[in-house]
Design an enzyme around this catalytic site. Structure first.
Site, short mmCIF file in Angstrom:
data_model
loop_
_atom_site.label_atom_id
_atom_site.label_comp_id
_atom_site.label_asym_id
_atom_site.label_seq_id
_atom_site.Cartn_x
_atom_site.Cartn_y
_atom_site.Cartn_z
N THR A 122 -0.59 0.97 6.79
CA THR A 122 -0.20 -0.14 5.64
C THR A 122 0.12 -1.24 6.60
O THR A 122 0.31 -1.31 7.70
CB THR A 122 1.03 0.32 4.87
OG1 THR A 122 1.41 -0.62 4.32
CG2 THR A 122 2.21 0.60 5.71
N VAL A 179 -11.82 -7.06 -0.02
CA VAL A 179 -11.45 -5.72 -0.14
C VAL A 179 -10.68 -5.62 1.23
O VAL A 179 -10.89 -6.07 2.56
CB VAL A 179 -12.56 -4.98 0.14
CG1 VAL A 179 -12.23 -3.28 0.40
CG2 VAL A 179 -13.46 -5.08 -1.30
N GLY A 180 -9.31 -4.92 1.38
CA GLY A 180 -8.75 -4.70 2.62
C GLY A 180 -9.11 -3.29 3.29
O GLY A 180 -10.00 -3.00 3.18
N ASP A 181 -8.12 -2.92 3.96
CA ASP A 181 -8.39 -1.93 4.88
C ASP A 181 -8.24 -0.56 4.12
O ASP A 181 -8.70 0.55 4.44
CB ASP A 181 -7.34 -1.94 6.16
CG ASP A 181 -5.68 -1.89 5.70
OD1 ASP A 181 -5.51 -2.39 4.54
OD2 ASP A 181 -4.90 -1.29 6.11
N THR A 229 0.83 -1.30 0.02
CA THR A 229 -0.06 -0.13 -0.01
C THR A 229 0.84 1.29 0.24
O THR A 229 1.68 1.54 0.62
CB THR A 229 -1.09 -0.09 1.33
OG1 THR A 229 -1.80 -1.29 1.06
CG2 THR A 229 -1.78 1.30 1.29
C1 SD4 Z 1 -4.04 -4.69 2.28
N1 SD4 Z 1 -2.93 -3.04 3.92
O1 SD4 Z 1 -4.73 -4.98 1.42
C2 SD4 Z 1 -3.15 -3.75 2.62
C3 SD4 Z 1 -1.87 -4.25 2.11
C4 SD4 Z 1 -0.55 -3.47 2.79
O2 SD4 Z 1 1.43 -3.57 3.82
O3 SD4 Z 1 -0.63 -2.42 3.03
N2 SD4 Z 1 0.43 -4.41 3.01
O4 SD4 Z 1 -4.36 -5.50 3.17
#
Ligand code: SD4
Length: 340
Positions: free
Chosen positions: A255, A233-235, A204
């Site tokens: 992240t 869907v992530g954060d 991210t």
């Molecule tokens: C996610 N947060 O989709 C993102 C991936 C990420 O460090 O940032 N990884 O989970």
């Protein structure tokens, strides 16, 4: 005694009278994504808005496929497709535009900006977000590349679909590929899969900026988690989780292992901590510690910026975490690395 009282009064008042000049404009970016920072700074230094800086800065990473973890051609899902999550938040209006699991459109953060500017909604997802983007004039094209196809083939054929994100299903997901069927929880209590966050799976870009008017904006863009279950869907596109901005305080971005992090809204928490008077570093630490108290093995980081340009970060579960800053006190951007 009287003189002493006057002196104490003077020193006390002085604390409030000395107002240091705000360090704006300013932008901070997760990881070492310096090209995005440079682009955002170009916008800010010309008097552009924080929103434009975030959109144009994150777009650079989408085009350059930063570490293969932002933009097209990275993090194939179980069906070998790359889908994108992105968010942009305007701290002046508290308006948000976001897209989740966006298919076949490369410029996710710009689609998010269109959600912000051309709809009364905040978040569009999946195939129908693609339809919206096409309607707004975005080009539809495959997000797969020969690298993402190779990655998927290796995962599927050589590694028997390991790792994956399934629990309580059969056949045993720690050994076999799907299709899977649910089983009762006590038949197989497989521990939750932790995302491995490293150079090529940190996914991210998160950015926070304050422009010369003092307006704050924040945003994210990512291709999410490698080998995710399609539809995940992530954060990153969730306001308060991936990023948050409020002109009254500042902004933050996160992240890391998004499936876990979004349960705690760490960006919102960091901003609220700064509202209470915490420094950006303390605020980011509080957000990270809140997650670690429940998930000691989680990997992730939070960056935070006040409306006056004070900044800081905190991280957990990785040895160190770099972030980039550019402000008027520096001739060029600086990468700051903190220990976790
Ligand atoms: C996610 N947060 O989709 C993102 C991936 C990420 O460090 O940032 N990884 O989970």
């Amino acid at each position: 005694m009287f003189k002493l009282l006057i002196l104490l009064l003077y020193l006390g008042l002085n604390r409030y009278l000395v107002v240091s000049e705000p360090n704006i404009p300013v932008v901070i970016t997760t990881w070492w994504f310096s090209n995005s920072t440079v682009k955002a700074w170009e916008v800010l230094k010309e008097g552009g808005s924080a929103l434009d800086a975030i959109e144009q800065g994150a777009s650079v990473c989408e085009v350059q496929q930063c570490d293969g973890t932002v933009g097209y051609g990275g993090s194939p899902d179980e069906n070998s497709e790359t889908t994108l999550d992105a968010l942009i938040m305007d701290g002046k209006t508290m308006n948000v535009g976001a897209v989740g699991a966006l298919r076949r459109i490369k410029s996710a953060i710009s689609v998010a900006r269109h959600v912000l500017e051309h709809t009364k909604h905040s978040f569009l997802a999946g195939e129908l977000a693609t339809q919206f983007a096409v309607q707004m004039g975005f080009k539809e094209e495959s997000l797969s590349t020969s690298e993402s196809k190779q990655l998927w083939l290796k995962w599927h054929n050589q590694n028997h679909c390991q790792p994956n994100f399934w629990t309580s299903v059969k056949p045993d997901p720690s050994k076999y590929c799907g299709p899977y069927h649910q089983i009762k929880k006590n038949e197989d209590m497989r521990p939750e899969v932790q995302m491995i966050v490293d150079k090529y799976n940190h996914d991210t870009i998160g950015m926070v900026a304050v422009d010369s008017n003092g307006d704050v904006a924040a945003g994210t863009s990512t291709n999410g988690a490698k080998y995710k279950i399609p539809g995940r869907v992530g954060d990153s596109p969730i306001p308060g989780a991936g990023a948050y901005a409020d002109n009254e305080v500042g902004g933050a971005a996160a992240t890391g292992d998004g499936d876990i992090m979004l349960r705690f809204l760490p960006s919102f928490l960091a901003v609220e901590e700064m509202r209470r008077g915490a420094s950006p570093t303390e605020a980011a630490q509080t957000a990270v510690k809140r997650i670690a108290a429940h998930y000691p093995d989680f990997m992730g980081a939070v960056i935070a910026l006040t409306k006056t340009g004070q900044y800081g970060a905190a991280c957990h579960g990785i040895p160190s975490f770099p972030y980039v800053i550019q402000d008027k006190t520096r001739n060029i951007f600086e990468v700051i690395t903190i220990k976790c």
